[in-house]
Each structure stands twice: as C-alpha cells, then as structure tokens.
Scaffold this active site. Sequence first.
Site, PDB file in Angstrom:
ATOM      1  N   GLU A 196      17.272  -5.356  -1.220  1.00  0.00           N
ATOM      2  CA  GLU A 196      16.479  -4.223  -1.697  1.00  0.00           C
ATOM      3  C   GLU A 196      16.852  -3.849  -3.133  1.00  0.00           C
ATOM      4  O   GLU A 196      15.989  -3.535  -3.957  1.00  0.00           O
ATOM      5  CB  GLU A 196      16.660  -3.007  -0.779  1.00  0.00           C
ATOM      6  CG  GLU A 196      16.160  -3.186   0.642  1.00  0.00           C
ATOM      7  CD  GLU A 196      14.649  -3.245   0.754  1.00  0.00           C
ATOM      8  OE1 GLU A 196      13.945  -3.154  -0.278  1.00  0.00           O
ATOM      9  OE2 GLU A 196      14.143  -3.389   1.889  1.00  0.00           O
ATOM     10  N   ARG A 200      14.045  -4.370  -6.239  1.00  0.00           N
ATOM     11  CA  ARG A 200      13.527  -3.117  -6.806  1.00  0.00           C
ATOM     12  C   ARG A 200      14.195  -2.783  -8.140  1.00  0.00           C
ATOM     13  O   ARG A 200      13.514  -2.589  -9.150  1.00  0.00           O
ATOM     14  CB  ARG A 200      13.725  -1.962  -5.813  1.00  0.00           C
ATOM     15  CG  ARG A 200      13.041  -2.186  -4.474  1.00  0.00           C
ATOM     16  CD  ARG A 200      13.077  -0.938  -3.613  1.00  0.00           C
ATOM     17  NE  ARG A 200      12.869  -1.248  -2.204  1.00  0.00           N
ATOM     18  CZ  ARG A 200      12.188  -0.482  -1.347  1.00  0.00           C
ATOM     19  NH1 ARG A 200      11.629   0.646  -1.748  1.00  0.00           N
ATOM     20  NH2 ARG A 200      12.073  -0.825  -0.082  1.00  0.00           N
ATOM     21  N   ASP A 340       9.076 -13.028   5.942  1.00  0.00           N
ATOM     22  CA  ASP A 340       7.940 -13.136   5.019  1.00  0.00           C
ATOM     23  C   ASP A 340       8.257 -13.771   3.672  1.00  0.00           C
ATOM     24  O   ASP A 340       7.724 -14.823   3.304  1.00  0.00           O
ATOM     25  CB  ASP A 340       7.294 -11.758   4.821  1.00  0.00           C
ATOM     26  CG  ASP A 340       8.299 -10.654   4.509  1.00  0.00           C
ATOM     27  OD1 ASP A 340       9.514 -10.939   4.415  1.00  0.00           O
ATOM     28  OD2 ASP A 340       7.870  -9.491   4.359  1.00  0.00           O
ATOM     29  N   GLU A 509       0.732  -5.100   0.466  1.00  0.00           N
ATOM     30  CA  GLU A 509       0.512  -6.536   0.650  1.00  0.00           C
ATOM     31  C   GLU A 509      -0.959  -6.932   0.608  1.00  0.00           C
ATOM     32  O   GLU A 509      -1.320  -7.961   0.005  1.00  0.00           O
ATOM     33  CB  GLU A 509       1.153  -7.009   1.960  1.00  0.00           C
ATOM     34  CG  GLU A 509       2.656  -7.048   1.929  1.00  0.00           C
ATOM     35  CD  GLU A 509       3.309  -5.680   2.086  1.00  0.00           C
ATOM     36  OE1 GLU A 509       4.481  -5.516   1.682  1.00  0.00           O
ATOM     37  OE2 GLU A 509       2.638  -4.758   2.601  1.00  0.00           O
TER      38      GLU A 509
END
Length: 606
Positions: A196, A200, A340, A509
């Site tokens: 994360e 980010r 994913d 998405e």
Amino acid sequence: MKQVITQSLLTSNAKHDCISCSTGKFLALLMIFGLAYLMFTHKSAPHSVSQGQAEGIKVNTEVEGISDSSGRFKRFWRKPPRLPPQLPPDEKGSIDNHELQKLNTGSKWVDRQQRVKKAFIHAWSGYKMYAMGYDELMPLSQRGVDGLGGLGATVVDALDTALIMGAEEVVSEAGLWIEAHLSDRISKKGQVNLFETTIRVLGGLLSAYHLSGGEQGTNLTQKGPKPTVYLETARNLADRLLLAFTSSPTSIPFSDVVLHDSSAHRAPDGLSSTAEVSTVQLEFNYLSTVSGDPRYSIEAMKVLEHIKDLPKVEGLVPIYISPDSGEFSGENIRLGSRGDSYYEYLIKVWLQQGRNRDGNFTYLYDMYEEAMRGVRHLLVQKSIPNGLVFVGELPYGPKGSFSPKMDHLVCFLPGTLALGATKGLTKEKAMKKNLLKFEDLENLKLAEDLAKTCFEMYSVTSTGLAPEIAYFHTEEYSEHGLDGGNKNSKFVNDIIIKHADRHNLLRPETVESLFILYRITEDPKYQEWGWQIFEAFEKYTKVDSGGYSSLEDVTVLPPHRRDKMETFFLGETLKYFYLLFGDRSIIPLDKYVFNTEAHPLPIKGS
C-alpha cells in the site's frame, strides 16, 4: 449605298441594345442569386466562430473575391464554417469510429471533463478543511483518520491528479505539505504495509517528480516545490521499504515495515499476498532509473524472477505466498483481491522496460500470455439468461468447484487485456502495422465483453453504482431475491448481489478499463458509460460540506452512506474519469504505464 449604310447602322444599334439588355438581365440575375446564396449560407451556420473553436472546428476566415482595404465587405465573402455532420439517430451507426471520435471531442466532453475537475476540487476541499495531513477523510463526521500508516496518503495520492488537471492551487497545497512534513513523518512513523505504501506514496511521489519536470519530464506546473523534493522524499521512503526485501530469507519480501526503527515483519499469519509482493516493481524500477541506484530495481525484480520458476496452473497462481519457504500457499486462484495486480504487473513491467521481446524481460510477456490463456480456459463463463461474460474463481484449485463470484477489483482486467493486445497503440494503428496476433484479437474481444459486464454491474443497481462483489446466475448457481434493484435492467436476473457485498467504496477499476478501452478502440460508448457512472457518483456519494462518501448498500434508495473517502477516489477514480473525457494526447498509453494506483510513469525510451 446610303440606304445600305443606314440599314447596317440600324441593325448594329439593335444588336447593341439587345446585348446591353441581356447583359443587364444577366448581371441582375447574378446579383439576386448571390444575395440568396449569402442569406442561405448565413442561416445554415448557426455556430459562432468562438463555438467552432471551442469544439475543435477550424473556421476558415480567408477572404475570397474582391474586398476593399478597410475589409468592410469581408464578412459577406467569407467561407461558411465547416460544421460536423448532423446525423439522424438511425444513421449514427454508419459513421466510422474516427469520425465519431472527432464529434465527441467537442464542447460536450470539454464541459464534462471540467465537471470532473470540479468534483476533484470538491473532494480535496473537504479533505483540506477537515483532514489535512491525515491519510483519509471521514466526510460525514468531518474528521481525518490514519488507516495507512499516517503518511498523509491522500495528499500524495491526489498530487499527480491535480498536476494532470491543472489544479494549481491543489498542486501548491499538496506539494508544500509534502516538502514541510513528509520526510519527518517517514522517519518517525510506525508500521506500514509494503504494498500500500509503495503504490500510493512512493508511486505518487515519483509520478509527481516526473510530471513537475524532473528528469526532463513533462513540466505541467510552476507551482509547488522543486521536483528534487519529491525524488529525495521518495528515496528516503524507499530506503526503509527495502528492508522488507533484505530481511526476508527468500526473494519474497515481508508484508510490513516499521519506519522509525527500520525493521520488517511478516503478516500475522506469516504469509504475504501474491498480488502485493508482485506489485511494487514499476515503482522501484523507475526509482532506480532516476536515482542511478540499481538496488531498488534489483530487489524488486527478484520477486518476479523467483515466481517465474514456481509451479502454476496454466499460468495462474494461488493468492498467498510464503516469504519463509518462497512457495505458494493454498490453492485459491482468483483475479480479485490478493491476486489481481500480479497479472497486471506482468505486462506493465514488460511494457515499462521498452516492450523488447528479445531482451531480459521477455519472460514477463510469456508469463502474461500463458496466464491469459489460463483465464480464458479456466475462469471465463457466461451468465444466464442473457450471456454476460464474467471471470469466476477456483477457491479450491483446478480440481475443485468453480465459483461464479467476481469482485469489482476484477474490472481492472478489461483494461489490462486491451493494453496487452495493442501495447498501448490504438487498435486501428496496430492493425495497420500488422502487430496483432490472433491471440491478441481474442484478448481484445474478451476485454470488450468484460467491460460490458463491469458496466452492467453498475446499471443493474438502483443507484447506478456497482457493489463490491457480484455473483452470476449460471446453470449450477442461482439465488432468488438478491438482484440489484433496477427492475428495468435487462440483466436484473443475471447478476446476484448478496447482502454483505452491496457496499461501494468509490473504486476505480471499471473507469480505468473504460479509459483504456476508449483510448485503444476509439469507441465513444466507453465515454458515455463513464459519464453515466460519474453522474451516479455525483448524485449519491457527494457530501455537501466537502468530500465524497462510500455507500453501504447500492441496491436501495436512498443509499445509506459509509463515513469514508478512500485515497484512491482522488488518486485513481477521478483521474481516470478526467482522462476518459479528455484529449487523447494527455499521458498517451504508448509512452506511459500507470501503476496499480493510477500514477503514470514513463516507459523507457519513450
């Protein structure tokens, strides 16, 4: 003789009179015709010059014919402006995609793009007012919360969106906050998640570095600090994040890092997420490029090099991996959470390195192609009664039962498939260059089918916003009384939404895939679908006092709101909307790759 001369003169005068008469009539008719033509052309050109310019229409103001030096007659002799063809609804399908693209770059999309920018300013204003310096805004209770380690994640996530939009006040506010506070926080804060924080914060800093002019990048603003501030802060952070790699006994990094004491730790169950360990390479590779320090890239790329040699199921991998053994754990295979972006980064890291099919990164392209064959063979099915194409899961591996469950997160896949097929070029250009194999065309067709499904996950609900998870009605699976609430949808019986899955987190998405597919296919339906989704966000998630809120249940009206604005709403969702509605030359897909948090990074040699 005199009579002959007299007769000749009379005949000559008569002919002269006749010719004069004819000439006069001809000139009169010409004048009438000219005036009529001017009146007709004047009425047939309702758009003003300024309107034409706003819509990208070139207006020809050259003078033809005679005009005096003062130019007072020029307005009567100008060519009428060329206007786009106005087609009746039943003939619109006959125009090709290139012409439709021209029509849709007009003022309608300029206005809609500005609506997105206003939404971004509104989201930022709420964050700045109530949560500046915190990771996220809680817009209903009007306060901030640190859920991502306390590094001001919204500030960094939103910065390159502001740069792309030209929101210079936000650029200045975010940039100056980073300059004043972020390095100090990096040295003092506690535990953060490697994945994360990389996608980010590190990704946001590196993109801002490039877009503000670093490395002779695209200088989109004069606001904020010098680009080197972003790079130095990124290196400070990355030096600490590297401990997740160097502390592990294998090539698989630990999941968490404690910033203030420079230590790294396993997750509580000892396992790392497959997607998380394989979704840091774009960022560390680019940092090595701009810093000249190869350590970042070397450590990150060890992960993919290691996974290359692990056993797979037709290119598909389980969602957990052990940093202690270096082996996959369990058999759960899915393209939703924890799985994913492994597939996304296979193709994107290869693209980032310059798309060289003969170089050191060819194995990534081969792994991607094998995995997409596995997806088509093992995970793709159609719903009943209307045949929506979806990607399911194998929670117990290939020998277990198939689950018709599809996370909203899986809606990244249409964009990734399209990108992998054309390598960022338009389909038309790739076809002309004979670059598309049969398998590329198969993947592009699957991309379009899945994008349709992802859009219908929105339109099937009462709010027009998608749930976090959907199930699909198949021959083997059905549940009654769990539809999306929109009884007018053709697909109301195809999509099943369980009570625990009905929330919406403002996820990006689907919009991401619509953006990529629009850029590649040039089909304006993707813009129109995006606009419908944006209007639903505006209608149901906007908080008047500032910011946007997640929703508890998208199937009921009015929807109950969750008190949270995720950082990715500013960093991804609104950025992709803005790019979807805007000029194709901004952040072109054959020159940039977007990391999984939508931070654009330049392709080598582009």
